[in-house]
Design a protein around this motif. Structure first.
Motif, mmCIF file in Angstrom:
data_model
loop_
_atom_site.group_PDB
_atom_site.id
_atom_site.type_symbol
_atom_site.label_atom_id
_atom_site.label_comp_id
_atom_site.label_asym_id
_atom_site.label_seq_id
_atom_site.Cartn_x
_atom_site.Cartn_y
_atom_site.Cartn_z
ATOM 1 N N ILE A 1 0.833 -1.199 0.000
ATOM 2 C CA ILE A 1 0.000 0.000 0.000
ATOM 3 C C ILE A 1 0.870 1.253 0.000
ATOM 4 N N ARG A 2 1.957 1.253 0.775
ATOM 5 C CA ARG A 2 2.868 2.424 0.792
ATOM 6 C C ARG A 2 3.478 2.654 -0.589
ATOM 7 N N ILE A 3 3.858 1.584 -1.270
ATOM 8 C CA ILE A 3 4.418 1.713 -2.621
ATOM 9 C C ILE A 3 3.376 2.325 -3.558
ATOM 10 N N TYR A 4 2.144 1.867 -3.459
ATOM 11 C CA TYR A 4 1.072 2.426 -4.290
ATOM 12 C C TYR A 4 0.916 3.922 -4.014
ATOM 13 N N LEU A 5 0.858 4.300 -2.728
ATOM 14 C CA LEU A 5 0.681 5.714 -2.373
ATOM 15 C C LEU A 5 1.853 6.564 -2.858
ATOM 16 N N LYS A 6 3.081 6.047 -2.736
ATOM 17 C CA LYS A 6 4.252 6.785 -3.241
ATOM 18 C C LYS A 6 4.159 6.970 -4.754
ATOM 19 N N SER A 7 3.643 5.967 -5.450
ATOM 20 C CA SER A 7 3.479 6.075 -6.902
ATOM 21 C C SER A 7 2.422 7.123 -7.252
ATOM 22 N N VAL A 8 1.340 7.182 -6.491
ATOM 23 C CA VAL A 8 0.307 8.210 -6.698
ATOM 24 C C VAL A 8 0.932 9.592 -6.543
ATOM 25 N N ILE A 9 1.727 9.760 -5.505
ATOM 26 C CA ILE A 9 2.372 11.057 -5.243
ATOM 27 C C ILE A 9 3.347 11.404 -6.369
ATOM 28 N N LYS A 10 4.181 10.448 -6.751
ATOM 29 C CA LYS A 10 5.174 10.692 -7.806
ATOM 30 C C LYS A 10 4.510 11.063 -9.127
ATOM 31 N N ASN A 11 3.428 10.346 -9.479
ATOM 32 C CA ASN A 11 2.734 10.583 -10.742
ATOM 33 C C ASN A 11 1.712 11.709 -10.669
ATOM 34 N N LYS A 12 1.469 12.183 -9.453
ATOM 35 C CA LYS A 12 0.432 13.199 -9.229
ATOM 36 C C LYS A 12 -0.905 12.725 -9.794
ATOM 37 N N GLY A 13 -1.163 11.438 -9.626
ATOM 38 C CA GLY A 13 -2.398 10.827 -10.103
ATOM 39 C C GLY A 13 -2.335 9.326 -9.931
ATOM 40 N N ILE A 14 -3.368 8.667 -10.358
ATOM 41 C CA ILE A 14 -3.418 7.208 -10.294
ATOM 42 C C ILE A 14 -2.329 6.663 -11.225
ATOM 43 N N PRO A 15 -1.517 5.715 -10.757
ATOM 44 C CA PRO A 15 -0.366 5.259 -11.557
ATOM 45 C C PRO A 15 -0.693 4.253 -12.650
ATOM 46 N N PHE A 16 -1.913 4.264 -13.115
ATOM 47 C CA PHE A 16 -2.308 3.412 -14.234
ATOM 48 C C PHE A 16 -3.496 4.071 -14.909
ATOM 49 N N SER A 17 -3.777 3.627 -16.118
ATOM 50 C CA SER A 17 -4.852 4.219 -16.897
ATOM 51 C C SER A 17 -6.212 3.809 -16.347
ATOM 52 N N LEU A 18 -7.090 4.780 -16.207
ATOM 53 C CA LEU A 18 -8.482 4.510 -15.839
ATOM 54 C C LEU A 18 -9.317 4.784 -17.078
ATOM 55 N N SER A 19 -9.896 3.733 -17.623
ATOM 56 C CA SER A 19 -10.586 3.900 -18.891
ATOM 57 C C SER A 19 -11.688 2.876 -19.039
ATOM 58 N N GLN A 20 -12.733 3.265 -19.713
ATOM 59 C CA GLN A 20 -13.778 2.322 -20.078
ATOM 60 C C GLN A 20 -13.615 1.884 -21.530
ATOM 61 N N SER A 21 -12.541 2.325 -22.160
ATOM 62 C CA SER A 21 -12.369 2.053 -23.583
ATOM 63 C C SER A 21 -12.188 0.571 -23.877
ATOM 64 N N GLU A 22 -11.781 -0.219 -22.879
ATOM 65 C CA GLU A 22 -11.602 -1.645 -23.114
ATOM 66 C C GLU A 22 -12.946 -2.364 -23.208
ATOM 67 N N ILE A 23 -13.996 -1.744 -22.700
ATOM 68 C CA ILE A 23 -15.316 -2.353 -22.718
ATOM 69 C C ILE A 23 -16.199 -1.505 -23.636
ATOM 70 N N LEU A 24 -16.471 -2.030 -24.808
ATOM 71 C CA LEU A 24 -17.267 -1.288 -25.780
ATOM 72 C C LEU A 24 -18.715 -1.753 -25.720
ATOM 73 N N SER A 25 -19.619 -0.811 -25.811
ATOM 74 C CA SER A 25 -21.029 -1.166 -25.875
ATOM 75 C C SER A 25 -21.294 -1.849 -27.213
ATOM 76 N N PRO A 26 -22.316 -2.672 -27.282
ATOM 77 C CA PRO A 26 -22.646 -3.319 -28.560
ATOM 78 C C PRO A 26 -22.894 -2.312 -29.678
ATOM 79 N N GLU A 27 -23.522 -1.176 -29.333
ATOM 80 C CA GLU A 27 -23.793 -0.153 -30.344
ATOM 81 C C GLU A 27 -22.491 0.449 -30.882
ATOM 82 N N LEU A 28 -21.557 0.731 -29.968
ATOM 83 C CA LEU A 28 -20.276 1.308 -30.394
ATOM 84 C C LEU A 28 -19.478 0.302 -31.206
#
Length: 91
Positions: free
Chosen positions: A33-60
């Motif tokens: 958990i400390r490593i994760y928090l240090k990574s958040v601080i270093k990156n000034k954000g979540i240290p991985f991509s947050l996206s819904q692009s991997e899940i496409l709706s059937p219409e899209l």
């Protein structure tokens, strides 16, 4: 630096899986958990991509497939400016 104890609610299965991974990496829960928090601080954000692009709706998905088919059939127009694009869209 002084430390402080915090309490969080975590799904038991997620906790157990994370603990196992941390243990496999030679660390305990707190260190992971400390490593994760240090990574958040270093990156000034979540240290991985947050996206819904991997899940496409059937219409899209259907729209993308149709667009790709039109592209393959060369059923498209090329424009050279935004103004030209909007002129084409207005027709």
């Amino acid at each position: 630096m002084a430390t402080k104890t915090y309490s969080t609610r975590v799904n038991e299965q997620d906790h157990d899986e994370a603990v196992q991974i941390f243990n496999d990496l030679g660390m305990d829960w707190s260190t992971g958990i400390r490593i994760y928090l240090k990574s958040v601080i270093k990156n000034k954000g979540i240290p991985f991509s947050l996206s819904q692009s991997e899940i496409l709706s059937p219409e899209l998905e259907k729209s993308i497939e149709q667009s790709l088919e039109e592209y393959k059939k060369e059923n498209y127009q090329t424009v050279h400016s935004v103004d030209e694009l909007f002129d084409q869209l207005d027709k």
